[in-house]
Write a protein that holds these residues in place. Structure first.
Motif, PDB file in Angstrom:
ATOM      1  N   HIS A 161      -7.376   4.587  -3.900  1.00 53.24           N
ATOM      2  CA  HIS A 161      -6.851   3.263  -4.254  1.00 53.24           C
ATOM      3  C   HIS A 161      -5.696   2.913  -3.317  1.00 53.24           C
ATOM      4  O   HIS A 161      -4.922   3.787  -2.938  1.00 53.24           O
ATOM      5  CB  HIS A 161      -6.383   3.227  -5.709  1.00 53.24           C
ATOM      6  CG  HIS A 161      -6.082   1.832  -6.160  1.00 53.24           C
ATOM      7  ND1 HIS A 161      -4.812   1.320  -6.168  1.00 53.24           N
ATOM      8  CD2 HIS A 161      -6.908   0.829  -6.524  1.00 53.24           C
ATOM      9  CE1 HIS A 161      -4.864   0.057  -6.565  1.00 53.24           C
ATOM     10  NE2 HIS A 161      -6.120  -0.267  -6.780  1.00 53.24           N
ATOM     11  N   TYR A 162      -5.601   1.644  -2.930  1.00 58.24           N
ATOM     12  CA  TYR A 162      -4.625   1.301  -1.887  1.00 58.24           C
ATOM     13  C   TYR A 162      -3.190   1.581  -2.287  1.00 58.24           C
ATOM     14  O   TYR A 162      -2.336   1.822  -1.436  1.00 58.24           O
ATOM     15  CB  TYR A 162      -4.776  -0.173  -1.450  1.00 58.24           C
ATOM     16  CG  TYR A 162      -4.237  -1.193  -2.429  1.00 58.24           C
ATOM     17  CD1 TYR A 162      -5.030  -1.682  -3.468  1.00 58.24           C
ATOM     18  CD2 TYR A 162      -2.933  -1.673  -2.334  1.00 58.24           C
ATOM     19  CE1 TYR A 162      -4.546  -2.612  -4.364  1.00 58.24           C
ATOM     20  CE2 TYR A 162      -2.436  -2.601  -3.226  1.00 58.24           C
ATOM     21  CZ  TYR A 162      -3.239  -3.068  -4.246  1.00 58.24           C
ATOM     22  OH  TYR A 162      -2.748  -3.977  -5.136  1.00 58.24           O
TER      23      TYR A 162
ATOM     24  N   ASN B 114       0.840  -1.199   0.000  1.00 54.35           N
ATOM     25  CA  ASN B 114       0.000   0.000   0.000  1.00 54.35           C
ATOM     26  C   ASN B 114       0.876   1.249   0.000  1.00 54.35           C
ATOM     27  O   ASN B 114       2.021   1.209   0.458  1.00 54.35           O
ATOM     28  CB  ASN B 114      -0.981  -0.001   1.184  1.00 54.35           C
ATOM     29  CG  ASN B 114      -0.305   0.109   2.517  1.00 54.35           C
ATOM     30  OD1 ASN B 114       0.019  -0.895   3.123  1.00 54.35           O
ATOM     31  ND2 ASN B 114      -0.068   1.330   2.987  1.00 54.35           N
TER      32      ASN B 114
ATOM     33  N   SER C  20      -2.221   4.171  -4.238  1.00 53.93           N
ATOM     34  CA  SER C  20      -1.974   5.612  -4.428  1.00 53.93           C
ATOM     35  C   SER C  20      -1.457   6.223  -3.137  1.00 53.93           C
ATOM     36  O   SER C  20      -1.794   5.753  -2.058  1.00 53.93           O
ATOM     37  CB  SER C  20      -3.262   6.348  -4.769  1.00 53.93           C
ATOM     38  OG  SER C  20      -3.975   5.684  -5.742  1.00 53.93           O
TER      39      SER C  20
ATOM     40  N   ASP D 285      -7.805  -5.354  -9.122  1.00 59.58           N
ATOM     41  CA  ASP D 285      -6.811  -4.883  -8.167  1.00 59.58           C
ATOM     42  C   ASP D 285      -7.438  -4.038  -7.050  1.00 59.58           C
ATOM     43  O   ASP D 285      -6.940  -2.980  -6.702  1.00 59.58           O
ATOM     44  CB  ASP D 285      -5.717  -4.078  -8.903  1.00 59.58           C
ATOM     45  CG  ASP D 285      -4.490  -3.840  -8.037  1.00 59.58           C
ATOM     46  OD1 ASP D 285      -4.212  -4.666  -7.143  1.00 59.58           O
ATOM     47  OD2 ASP D 285      -3.817  -2.811  -8.253  1.00 59.58           O
TER      48      ASP D 285
ATOM     49  N   GLY E 161     -10.225  -2.190  -6.758  1.00 60.31           N
ATOM     50  CA  GLY E 161     -10.500  -0.812  -7.214  1.00 60.31           C
ATOM     51  C   GLY E 161     -11.588  -0.143  -6.388  1.00 60.31           C
ATOM     52  O   GLY E 161     -12.720   0.055  -6.847  1.00 60.31           O
ATOM     53  N   THR E 162     -11.229   0.245  -5.182  1.00 58.24           N
ATOM     54  CA  THR E 162     -12.237   0.833  -4.286  1.00 58.24           C
ATOM     55  C   THR E 162     -12.707   2.211  -4.771  1.00 58.24           C
ATOM     56  O   THR E 162     -13.799   2.637  -4.412  1.00 58.24           O
ATOM     57  CB  THR E 162     -11.698   0.963  -2.850  1.00 58.24           C
ATOM     58  OG1 THR E 162     -10.471   1.689  -2.892  1.00 58.24           O
ATOM     59  CG2 THR E 162     -11.455  -0.410  -2.224  1.00 58.24           C
ATOM     60  N   VAL E 163     -11.883   2.895  -5.570  1.00 55.57           N
ATOM     61  CA  VAL E 163     -12.300   4.216  -6.055  1.00 55.57           C
ATOM     62  C   VAL E 163     -13.570   4.064  -6.886  1.00 55.57           C
ATOM     63  O   VAL E 163     -14.578   4.755  -6.653  1.00 55.57           O
ATOM     64  CB  VAL E 163     -11.177   4.856  -6.918  1.00 55.57           C
ATOM     65  CG1 VAL E 163     -11.599   6.221  -7.419  1.00 55.57           C
ATOM     66  CG2 VAL E 163      -9.882   4.943  -6.124  1.00 55.57           C
ATOM     67  N   GLU E 164     -13.547   3.128  -7.823  1.00 55.50           N
ATOM     68  CA  GLU E 164     -14.719   2.900  -8.682  1.00 55.50           C
ATOM     69  C   GLU E 164     -15.852   2.265  -7.877  1.00 55.50           C
ATOM     70  O   GLU E 164     -17.017   2.567  -8.096  1.00 55.50           O
ATOM     71  CB  GLU E 164     -14.359   1.986  -9.858  1.00 55.50           C
ATOM     72  CG  GLU E 164     -13.356   2.590 -10.842  1.00 55.50           C
ATOM     73  CD  GLU E 164     -11.918   2.546 -10.334  1.00 55.50           C
ATOM     74  OE1 GLU E 164     -11.640   1.788  -9.375  1.00 55.50           O
ATOM     75  OE2 GLU E 164     -11.085   3.290 -10.871  1.00 55.50           O
TER      76      GLU E 164
END
Ligand code: ZN
Length: 470
Positions: free
Chosen positions: A309-310, A269, A312, A363, A365-368
Motif C-alpha cells: 500500500h502506498y 507515500n 505503508s 484509498d 488499495g493495491t494490496v487487495e
C-alpha cells in the motif's frame, strides 16, 4: 466512489473534485543533481498509479510534477565537476526520464522547471509581503513570517510552540522567529542570480512549488502529493506561502477554512527502508534506480512497489525483490498458457473486476487489487478461459503491469545474476551517446566498461550503436 486518506484531516474522505472540468494533481519532483534513488522510484511509481486510476475513473486530470533545477546541492555539484549548472541538470533530467520510462511511469502533463518560473516566484513573494507575511531582512534575504500565519503546523499536526521547541536558535540569525524560512536568498559571489525588488538573488526551495502549482493549477486545486518526509517543513511551508499570498489566514478560527482554500487533499507515500534500515549514504545501503535495474527487471521493481500500500513503509531487500519476481512470473505464466482475449474492462464486468475497482477506490488499495489478480490467475490456470485471461491482463494494465509478451518476460530479459534489462541497457547507451556528443570521453568509456562488465557488447558504427549480449 473513490475515497482517499487526507493527511491534513487524518481521515479517509470521499473524493469530490473542486472542478469537474479539471482535476489538479501536484507532486513534488526531483532536485536534479544526481541519479534518482529508490525513494524517488517510489514517488514516481505511486503517483503514476494514482494518476492512471484517476483517469480510469474519468477525471480530467492535470498532473504536474516539478523539477528543481537550481539549489545549493546543484551549484556545489556543478562546481565540483567543473561543468555548468545547465549541463549538470540537463544530464540528470535525461537520466531521470530514462529511469521513469524504464519503470513504466508515464510522463506528467506538466513538468515545470524552477528556473522557468522565477518571475512567478517573485510575484508570489511580493504578494506574501503585501499581505504582511514576509519581510526583507538586513542581510538581503527575504523570509516568511511564520507567526503571522496561525494555521502553521496543521498538516504535521503540531502547534507553533511544539515546532518552535524543536528548532535550534541560530545565533547570528536575521530571522524574527526561528521557524521563519527563506523565500528569497541574497546573491552570493559566483552563484547564479536573478534581479528582484530585493536585489539580486535566487528563490528558496519552498517557494518553487507554491509558485508553480499556482501558475499551472491555480491557487486552489484538488490533490497535492509527495513523500512523507516532505510533510514538514516543505509542505507546511507551501501551505503558508500559498495561503499567505492570497491574503488568507488572518486568525486561528479560520484555520480550517483557509486550508480548504488551497489544497483539498494531501497524499503522502511511505518511506523506503533497505534491509529494515533507513536508506542512507552513510550506512552504505543507498541504491540508485539504475543500480537496482542492473539486478532486477524494471517491471519487477514496479510490481514490488505497487503490491504494497502506498502509505505503508516499504522494505527493500533481495528476498523481497526475488519474491516479487517469482510472483510476477506466476502471473505471466498464466497469460503464456492462456492467451488473453482483447476485452474492454469495466467495473461491472464480473466479480473480479468489481472487487478490483472496490479495492482501488478504497484509498488506492493495491494490496487487495493485486490479490484479485492472483485469484484470477489461479482461475485462468484452471479453466484456460481466454476471457478471464483478458480480464487479468486488462486489470493489471490499469496498474501499468503485465503488458509485455509473456514469453519475452519469462525468458528473462534479465539473467538471474546480474544481467541488465533491455530498458536499462538502452538508457545507458543513450547516456553514453550524450557523453560522446559532449566529447566527454571518460564518461563514455565508463559507461561502455560498465556495460561490458555486465556482459553487454557495444558496436559503434556510422548508423549508431548496436548491442548484443555476450
Ligand atoms: Zn514541493
Amino acid at each position: 466512489m473513490l475515497s482517499l486518506y487526507n493527511t491534513l484531516t487524518r481521515k479517509k474522505e470521499p473524493f469530490i473534485p473542486l472542478n469537474p472540468e479539471k482535476t489538479g494533481l501536484y507532486v513534488c519532483g526531483m532536485t536534479v543533481y544526481d541519479y534518482c534513488h529508490l525513494g524517488h522510484a517510489r514517488v514516481m511509481v505511486v503517483f503514476d498509479m494514482v494518476s492512471r486510476w484517476l483517469r480510469e475513473l474519468g477525471y480530467k486530470l492535470e498532473y504536474v510534477r516539478n523539477i528543481t533545477d537550481i539549489d545549493d546541492k546543484i551549484i556545489a555539484r556543478a562546481n565540483e565537476k567543473n561543468i555548468s549548472i545547465q549541463e549538470l541538470t540537463q544530464y540528470f533530467i535525461q537520466a531521470m526520464h530514462d529511469d521513469a520510462a524504464a519503470l513504466g511511469v508515464l510522463p506528467p502533463d506538466h513538468e515545470p522547471r524552477a528556473t522557468d518560473y522565477i518571475d512567478q516566484m517573485i510575484t508570489m513573494i511580493s504578494d506574501i509581503i503585501a499581505h504582511g507575511k514576509g519581510y526583507a531582512a538586513a542581510n538581503g534575504d527575504v523570509y516568511y513570517a511564520v507567526r503571522e500565519f496561525p494555521a502553521y503546523g496543521q498538516l504535521s499536526g503540531k502547534s507553533l510552540d511544539d515546532l518552535r521547541a524543536g528548532e535550534r536558535v541560530e545565533v547570528d540569525s536575521y530571522k524574527r522567529d526561528p521557524l521563519d524560512f527563506v523565500l528569497w536568498k541574497a546573491a552570493k559571489p559566483q552563484e547564479p542570480a536573478w534581479d528582484s525588488p530585493w536585489g539580486k538573488g535566487r528563490p528558496g526551495w519552498h517557494i518553487e512549488c507554491s509558485a508553480m502549482s499556482r501558475a499551472l493549477l491555480g491557487p486552489t486545486f484538488d490533490i497535492h502529493g509527495g513523500g512523507a518526509d516532505l510533510q514538514f517543513p516543505h509542505h507546511e511551508n507551501e501551505i503558508a506561502q500559498s495561503c499567505g499570498a492570497e491574503g488568507h489566514g488572518l486568525s486561528c478560527d479560520q484555520a480550517e477554512e483557509l486550508l480548504e482554500s488551497h489544497v483539498k487533499y494531501w497524499l503522502h507515500n511511505g518511506f523506503i527502508r533497505v534491509d529494515n534500515e533507513k536508506m542512507s549514504k552513510s550506512l552504505g545501503n543507498f541504491f540508485t534506480i539504475r543500480e537496482v535495474l542492473q539486478q532486477y527487471d524494471a517491471e519487477v521493481v514496479r510490481f514490488f512497489i505497487l503490491r504494497a500500500h502506498y502509505r505503508s513503509p516499504l522494505n527493500y531487500s533481495d528476498v523481497h525483490l526475488n519474491d516479487a519476481k517469482n510472483a510476477l512470473n506466476r502471473l505471466y505464466t498464466a497469460l503464456r498458457d492462456t492467451p488473453a482475449a482483447n476485452i474492454t474492462i469495466k467495473a461491472e464486468l464480473n466479480d473480479y473486476t468489481r472487487r478490483f475497482y472496490q479495492a482501488m477506490n478504497d484509498d488506492f488499495g493495491t494490496v487487495e487489487a493485486v490479490a484479485v489478480l492472483f485469484e484470477l490467475a489461479n482461475e485462468v490456470n484452471k479453466t484456460h478461459d481466454p476471457l478471464l485471461a483478458g480480464c487479468l491482463k486488462g486489470l493489471a494494465g490499469l496498474l501499468g503491469l503485465l503488458q509485455r509478451v509473456p514469453e519475452t518476460f519469462l525468458k528473462g530479459t534479465v539473467s538471474d545474476t546480474q544481467g541488465l534489462s533491455t530498458e536499462a541497457i538502452e538508457a545507458m547507451i543513450e547516456q553514453r551517446q550524450q557523453a560522446r556528443q559532449a566529447k566527454n570521453w571518460p564518461e563514455s568509456d565508463r559507461i561502455r566498461d560498465e556495460l561490458l562488465a555486465a556482459g553487454i557488447i557495444l558496436e559503434d558504427s556510422a548508423q549508431g550503436t548496436q548491442w548484443r549480449r555476450e
